[in-house]
Design an enzyme around this catalytic site. Structure first.
Site, PDB file in Angstrom:
ATOM      1  CG  HIS A 158      -9.531   4.240   2.927  1.00  0.00           C
ATOM      2  ND1 HIS A 158      -8.443   5.011   3.289  1.00  0.00           N
ATOM      3  CD2 HIS A 158     -10.600   4.792   3.556  1.00  0.00           C
ATOM      4  CE1 HIS A 158      -8.844   5.968   4.106  1.00  0.00           C
ATOM      5  NE2 HIS A 158     -10.144   5.861   4.292  1.00  0.00           N
ATOM      6  CG  HIS A 214      -1.941   1.057   1.275  1.00  0.00           C
ATOM      7  ND1 HIS A 214      -3.283   0.791   1.214  1.00  0.00           N
ATOM      8  CD2 HIS A 214      -1.836   2.399   1.360  1.00  0.00           C
ATOM      9  CE1 HIS A 214      -3.963   1.929   1.276  1.00  0.00           C
ATOM     10  NE2 HIS A 214      -3.094   2.916   1.364  1.00  0.00           N
ATOM     11  NE  ARG A 224     -10.757  10.830   4.292  1.00  0.00           N
ATOM     12  CZ  ARG A 224      -9.541  10.345   4.567  1.00  0.00           C
ATOM     13  NH1 ARG A 224      -8.472  10.867   3.968  1.00  0.00           N
ATOM     14  NH2 ARG A 224      -9.394   9.348   5.415  1.00  0.00           N
ATOM     15  NE  ARG A 229      -9.137   4.497   9.226  1.00  0.00           N
ATOM     16  CZ  ARG A 229      -8.414   5.493   8.722  1.00  0.00           C
ATOM     17  NH1 ARG A 229      -7.988   6.463   9.511  1.00  0.00           N
ATOM     18  NH2 ARG A 229      -8.104   5.505   7.436  1.00  0.00           N
ATOM     19  CG  HIS A 252      -6.157   2.563   6.229  1.00  0.00           C
ATOM     20  ND1 HIS A 252      -4.793   2.587   6.022  1.00  0.00           N
ATOM     21  CD2 HIS A 252      -6.709   3.167   5.139  1.00  0.00           C
ATOM     22  CE1 HIS A 252      -4.531   3.179   4.854  1.00  0.00           C
ATOM     23  NE2 HIS A 252      -5.673   3.534   4.308  1.00  0.00           N
ATOM     24  CG  ASP A 280      -1.316   5.272   3.753  1.00  0.00           C
ATOM     25  OD1 ASP A 280      -1.467   5.280   2.512  1.00  0.00           O
ATOM     26  OD2 ASP A 280      -2.075   5.880   4.533  1.00  0.00           O
ATOM     27  N   GLY A 301      -3.140  12.514  -0.887  1.00  0.00           N
ATOM     28  CA  GLY A 301      -3.579  13.679  -0.143  1.00  0.00           C
ATOM     29  C   GLY A 301      -4.361  14.679  -0.963  1.00  0.00           C
ATOM     30  N   GLY A 302      -4.257  15.938  -0.540  1.00  0.00           N
ATOM     31  CA  GLY A 302      -5.012  17.015  -1.156  1.00  0.00           C
ATOM     32  C   GLY A 302      -6.262  17.385  -0.395  1.00  0.00           C
ATOM     33  CG  HIS A 345      -0.647   7.000  -1.528  1.00  0.00           C
ATOM     34  ND1 HIS A 345      -1.903   7.115  -2.095  1.00  0.00           N
ATOM     35  CD2 HIS A 345      -0.842   6.488  -0.289  1.00  0.00           C
ATOM     36  CE1 HIS A 345      -2.819   6.710  -1.237  1.00  0.00           C
ATOM     37  NE2 HIS A 345      -2.199   6.311  -0.130  1.00  0.00           N
TER      38      HIS A 345
END
Length: 384
Positions: A198, A64, A166, A230, A227, A278, A71-72, A66
């Site tokens: 995710h 996993h 999201r 959490r 993930h 990540d 982001g962003g 990027h």
């Protein structure tokens, strides 16, 4: 050229004891007693490395990452940067899988594929997932199934977001169609054909994935949730999902060792657990109103650091922890020559100090990228 590592204590990832390893190109040729003098007398070109006092383990696999940043969520200025080759080498990662994240508009699947090919040319092994948080999800060919079948580097779909503000708020039926595409694409191409989910902080946890297994003809190995740490409630649900045969993934952070122990002590199937970094993804912090209050960037090196911490600081057995970073991930993604030290496997190897687990050497596809703790191969545009 042949390379011989001698006097190595091997974890393959199971402990094999002290042996020599001979490899050429990208293949391990022999493990065991090897006549060093015979090679010298034959005139063959052999690089001999004495690994006495050190361990040899498989190169780490990061499922996993990027590759082109992520982001962003805080606006255009919060888009995270692309990773560099040295980010992987410094963390002992020889194989990684790239993905998009929240942003499937200004970041594109074709760019992700190009970055994966570039990293491969620079010396490591790469794969990618097609898609992003959304359903419908972006692809290269117009079909996630066709991407898996026709594009060599595509091993599945990711990262489809659930239990998160999201996400594209998909229904279970919509998820079933994606899972079906991944399943058939994997069957027809001989790949894993997974959907990598995710998982956000929502209270629904992994309920949609349980519904997929309850009501649809989806094999559990098609579902791969990340993930999962959490909250304790989410880990408990991940333990239930793993018991059904799906793979679940911890995102490495400062509490990884604690979470591995919690997972294990609460009956989690250790064969179904993996760890990822990540890497180069954003780490946004949201308040209860959904307003972002902080932002960080994940580092690929965290994967190696938490592997070491799990053993040295949390007292977990090396032979039990190592598969979570190597062979379990290879099984989840059907990478049969990865994550192991074995004759016929890829020559992805790490040499570690036996006492501290400090990273000494990195070999990826048989090529030495780190020597005595110093990176010796860099990406095309890296300053060193």
């Amino acid at each position: 050229m042949l390379t011989l590592i001698k006097n190595a204590e091997i974890y393959a990832p199971e402990p094999l004891g002290s042996h020599s390893i001979l490899f050429a190109g990208n293949e391990v040729l022999k493990i065991g007693e090897i006549d060093e003098a015979a090679f010298k007398n034959s005139g063959a070109e052999v690089k001999i490395i004495d690994a006495e006092g050190n361990l040899v383990i498989p190169g780490l696999i990061d499922p996993h990452v990027h590759f082109i940043g992520g982001g962003g969520e805080g606006g255009f200025a919060t888009r995270t940067p692309e990773l560099q080759l040295s980010d992987m080498i410094s963390g002992g990662i020889t194989t990684a899988v790239g993905l998009l994240g929240t942003d499937g508009t200004t970041r594109h699947m074709t760019s992700l594929l190009a970055k994966a090919r570039g990293l491969e040319e620079e010396g490591v092994t790469t794969y990618i997932y097609t898609g992003n948080y959304d359903v419908d999800t972006p692809t290269i060919t117009g079909s996630a199934k066709d991407d898996i079948i026709l594009i060599d580097k595509v091993v599945g779909i990711a990262e489809i977001a659930i239990s998160d503000s999201r996400s594209g708020q998909p229904t279970v039926e919509e998820l079933s169609k994606l899972a079906g595409q991944a399943r058939v694409g994997g069957l027809l191409s001989g790949k894993a054909g997974v959907v990598h989910f995710h998982t956000g902080p929502g209270k629904a946890y992994l309920s949609q994935l349980h519904e997929l297994l309850d009501h649809y003809e989806i094999p559990p190995t098609t579902l791969y949730a990340t993930h999962i740490t959490r909250s304790r409630g989410l880990v408990d649900d991940a333990i239930r999902l793993a018991a059904r045969g799906s793979f679940v993934d911890i995102t490495a952070d400062g509490k990884t060792g604690e979470w591995i122990r919690y997972y294990k002590e609460n009956g989690g199937d250790m064969n179904q657990l993996t760890v990822s970094s990540d890497g180069n993804g954003s780490l946004p912090v949201f308040n209860e109103a959904g307003v972002m209050t902080g932002l960080g960037v994940a580092s690929m090196r965290t994967l190696y650091e938490q592997f070491v911490s799990s053993v040295n600081e949390h007292g977990l057995p090396l032979g039990e922890v190592l598969p979570l970073f190597t062979s379990n991930t290879a099984r989840a993604l059907k990478l049969d020559r990865k994550g192991i030290v074995s004759e016929g496997a890829d020559a992805d190897l790490l040499i570690l100090d036996k006492d501290t687990l400090a990273l000494r050497d990195v070999f990826a596809k048989g090529r030495r990228l780190m020597e005595d703790g110093e990176i010796i191969v860099f990406g095309t545009f890296e300053k060193h």
